[in-house]
Design a protein around this motif. Structure first.
Motif, PDB file in Angstrom:
ATOM      1  N   TYR A 143       0.829  -1.209   0.000  1.00 27.39           N
ATOM      2  CA  TYR A 143       0.000   0.000   0.000  1.00 27.39           C
ATOM      3  C   TYR A 143       0.865   1.261   0.000  1.00 27.39           C
ATOM      4  CZ  TYR A 143      -4.202  -2.748   1.264  1.00 27.39           C
ATOM      5  OH  TYR A 143      -5.257  -3.619   1.291  1.00 27.39           O
ATOM      6  N   LEU A 144       1.894   1.267   0.845  1.00 27.99           N
ATOM      7  CA  LEU A 144       2.773   2.442   0.916  1.00 27.99           C
ATOM      8  C   LEU A 144       3.510   2.664  -0.396  1.00 27.99           C
ATOM      9  CD1 LEU A 144       4.104   1.967   4.547  1.00 27.99           C
ATOM     10  CD2 LEU A 144       2.613   3.830   3.734  1.00 27.99           C
ATOM     11  N   LYS A 145       3.910   1.580  -1.031  1.00 23.78           N
ATOM     12  CA  LYS A 145       4.583   1.705  -2.327  1.00 23.78           C
ATOM     13  C   LYS A 145       3.612   2.241  -3.376  1.00 23.78           C
ATOM     14  CE  LYS A 145       8.023   1.174  -5.200  1.00 23.78           C
ATOM     15  NZ  LYS A 145       9.247   1.945  -5.101  1.00 23.78           N
ATOM     16  N   ALA A 146       2.394   1.723  -3.400  1.00 24.73           N
ATOM     17  CA  ALA A 146       1.388   2.217  -4.348  1.00 24.73           C
ATOM     18  C   ALA A 146       1.137   3.704  -4.117  1.00 24.73           C
ATOM     19  CB  ALA A 146       0.090   1.419  -4.215  1.00 24.73           C
ATOM     20  N   ASP A 147       1.036   4.092  -2.849  1.00 32.59           N
ATOM     21  CA  ASP A 147       0.835   5.504  -2.511  1.00 32.59           C
ATOM     22  C   ASP A 147       2.013   6.349  -2.994  1.00 32.59           C
ATOM     23  OD1 ASP A 147      -0.616   7.662  -1.140  1.00 32.59           O
ATOM     24  OD2 ASP A 147       1.059   7.593   0.295  1.00 32.59           O
ATOM     25  N   SER A 148       3.224   5.867  -2.772  1.00 31.83           N
ATOM     26  CA  SER A 148       4.417   6.632  -3.182  1.00 31.83           C
ATOM     27  C   SER A 148       4.513   6.761  -4.701  1.00 31.83           C
ATOM     28  CB  SER A 148       5.694   5.996  -2.624  1.00 31.83           C
ATOM     29  OG  SER A 148       6.041   4.829  -3.347  1.00 31.83           O
ATOM     30  N   LEU A 149       3.884   5.836  -5.420  1.00 28.51           N
ATOM     31  CA  LEU A 149       3.886   5.883  -6.883  1.00 28.51           C
ATOM     32  C   LEU A 149       2.722   6.708  -7.443  1.00 28.51           C
ATOM     33  CD1 LEU A 149       4.867   2.175  -7.608  1.00 28.51           C
ATOM     34  CD2 LEU A 149       6.277   4.217  -8.006  1.00 28.51           C
ATOM     35  N   GLY A 150       1.927   7.292  -6.538  1.00 28.93           N
ATOM     36  CA  GLY A 150       0.868   8.181  -6.989  1.00 28.93           C
ATOM     37  C   GLY A 150      -0.522   7.584  -7.074  1.00 28.93           C
ATOM     38  N   LYS A 151      -0.709   6.376  -6.574  1.00 25.40           N
ATOM     39  CA  LYS A 151      -2.063   5.786  -6.561  1.00 25.40           C
ATOM     40  C   LYS A 151      -2.950   6.681  -5.699  1.00 25.40           C
ATOM     41  CE  LYS A 151      -4.861   1.942  -6.750  1.00 25.40           C
ATOM     42  NZ  LYS A 151      -5.782   2.138  -7.861  1.00 25.40           N
ATOM     43  N   GLU A 152      -4.079   7.054  -6.232  1.00 29.88           N
ATOM     44  CA  GLU A 152      -4.971   7.970  -5.533  1.00 29.88           C
ATOM     45  C   GLU A 152      -5.805   7.260  -4.475  1.00 29.88           C
ATOM     46  OE1 GLU A 152      -7.272  10.152  -8.384  1.00 29.88           O
ATOM     47  OE2 GLU A 152      -5.485  10.951  -9.359  1.00 29.88           O
ATOM     48  N   ASN A 153      -6.271   8.032  -3.515  1.00 28.18           N
ATOM     49  CA  ASN A 153      -7.201   7.586  -2.478  1.00 28.18           C
ATOM     50  C   ASN A 153      -6.648   6.461  -1.610  1.00 28.18           C
ATOM     51  OD1 ASN A 153      -9.185   9.443  -3.441  1.00 28.18           O
ATOM     52  ND2 ASN A 153      -9.620   8.004  -5.097  1.00 28.18           N
ATOM     53  N   MET A 154      -5.408   6.555  -1.250  1.00 24.90           N
ATOM     54  CA  MET A 154      -4.774   5.509  -0.450  1.00 24.90           C
ATOM     55  C   MET A 154      -4.870   5.774   1.059  1.00 24.90           C
ATOM     56  SD  MET A 154      -3.772   3.147  -2.445  1.00 24.90           S
ATOM     57  CE  MET A 154      -2.816   2.206  -1.280  1.00 24.90           C
ATOM     58  N   GLN A 155      -5.432   6.922   1.463  1.00 23.85           N
ATOM     59  CA  GLN A 155      -5.438   7.305   2.872  1.00 23.85           C
ATOM     60  C   GLN A 155      -6.059   6.242   3.770  1.00 23.85           C
ATOM     61  OE1 GLN A 155      -6.735   9.221   0.370  1.00 23.85           O
ATOM     62  NE2 GLN A 155      -5.012  10.628   0.162  1.00 23.85           N
ATOM     63  N   ASP A 156      -7.183   5.685   3.381  1.00 23.44           N
ATOM     64  CA  ASP A 156      -7.843   4.680   4.212  1.00 23.44           C
ATOM     65  C   ASP A 156      -7.031   3.398   4.314  1.00 23.44           C
ATOM     66  OD1 ASP A 156      -9.973   6.312   4.823  1.00 23.44           O
ATOM     67  OD2 ASP A 156     -11.267   5.512   3.240  1.00 23.44           O
ATOM     68  N   TYR A 157      -6.232   3.112   3.316  1.00 16.74           N
ATOM     69  CA  TYR A 157      -5.455   1.881   3.320  1.00 16.74           C
ATOM     70  C   TYR A 157      -4.162   2.013   4.135  1.00 16.74           C
ATOM     71  CZ  TYR A 157      -8.666   0.639  -0.376  1.00 16.74           C
ATOM     72  OH  TYR A 157      -9.815   0.375  -1.074  1.00 16.74           O
ATOM     73  N   ILE A 158      -3.580   3.201   4.125  1.00 17.85           N
ATOM     74  CA  ILE A 158      -2.279   3.348   4.795  1.00 17.85           C
ATOM     75  C   ILE A 158      -2.394   3.934   6.198  1.00 17.85           C
ATOM     76  CG2 ILE A 158      -1.025   3.522   2.621  1.00 17.85           C
ATOM     77  CD1 ILE A 158      -0.849   6.541   3.059  1.00 17.85           C
ATOM     78  N   LYS A 159      -3.592   4.302   6.625  1.00 17.18           N
ATOM     79  CA  LYS A 159      -3.713   4.968   7.920  1.00 17.18           C
ATOM     80  C   LYS A 159      -3.304   4.059   9.092  1.00 17.18           C
ATOM     81  CE  LYS A 159      -8.683   4.178   8.424  1.00 17.18           C
ATOM     82  NZ  LYS A 159      -9.987   4.826   8.352  1.00 17.18           N
ATOM     83  N   HIS A 160      -3.348   2.748   8.920  1.00 18.02           N
ATOM     84  CA  HIS A 160      -2.951   1.819   9.990  1.00 18.02           C
ATOM     85  C   HIS A 160      -1.536   1.289   9.792  1.00 18.02           C
ATOM     86  CE1 HIS A 160      -6.987   1.920  11.551  1.00 18.02           C
ATOM     87  NE2 HIS A 160      -7.461   1.607  10.367  1.00 18.02           N
ATOM     88  N   CYS A 161      -0.879   1.775   8.772  1.00 15.03           N
ATOM     89  CA  CYS A 161       0.500   1.332   8.496  1.00 15.03           C
ATOM     90  C   CYS A 161       1.482   2.230   9.250  1.00 15.03           C
ATOM     91  CB  CYS A 161       0.793   1.384   6.998  1.00 15.03           C
ATOM     92  SG  CYS A 161      -0.263   0.284   6.028  1.00 15.03           S
ATOM     93  N   LYS A 162       2.569   1.631   9.702  1.00 14.33           N
ATOM     94  CA  LYS A 162       3.571   2.399  10.452  1.00 14.33           C
ATOM     95  C   LYS A 162       4.570   3.008   9.526  1.00 14.33           C
ATOM     96  CE  LYS A 162       2.998  -0.609  14.334  1.00 14.33           C
ATOM     97  NZ  LYS A 162       3.533  -1.580  15.214  1.00 14.33           N
TER      98      LYS A 162
END
Length: 136
Positions: free
Chosen positions: A117-136
């Motif tokens: 999820y963090l990698k997808a977010d760093s690559l610009g995948k949109e709307n990742m907030q709900d997926y990464i909010k529990h990640c450290k």
């Protein structure tokens, strides 16, 4: 040989050669496979993605789409393997990281899903907030 005949023969050669381009054939198969997915023909689509990979093993989109078919069939180990291959071929494939993360999440692999999820977010995948909010 006159130039006109030579140029005509060269044109015919290039047209025939272009028709046998495995990368283009693979691209067309992937496009047709996606069309079949939208018609709910998962098995037919998967067979086209497999043929595309046979023609062009470096086609990350074919691997990604094949993985999606396996995920839809609950064949998660094969889906993860295919997403991983798509990522190997295209390390910036945000959707492949996200989809692989989804499977890891459902398999209770918090660390693995967060990494994807963090990698997808760093690559610009949109709307990742709900997926990464529990990640450290």
């Amino acid at each position: 040989m006159n130039k006109r005949i030579l140029y005509s023969l060269m044109a015919i050669f290039f047209v025939l050669n272009a028709c046998n381009d495995p990368k283009k054939e693979a691209f067309d198969l992937v496009r047709e496979g996606v069309r079949l997915v939208y018609k709910n023909d998962n098995e037919g689509a998967k067979q086209l993605f497999i043929k595309a990979i046979e023609l062009d093993p470096e086609n990350a989109e074919a691997w990604f789409q094949k993985a999606n078919c396996h995920a839809d069939e609950n064949n998660y180990s094969q889906a993860v393997s295919d997403y991983t291959e798509a990522i190997r071929l295209n390390p910036n494939y945000a959707d492949a990281y996200f989809n692989r993360g989804q499977i890891k999440y459902y398999q209770h692999d918090q660390e693995g899903s967060c990494a994807d999820y963090l990698k997808a977010d760093s690559l610009g995948k949109e709307n990742m907030q709900d997926y990464i909010k529990h990640c450290k």
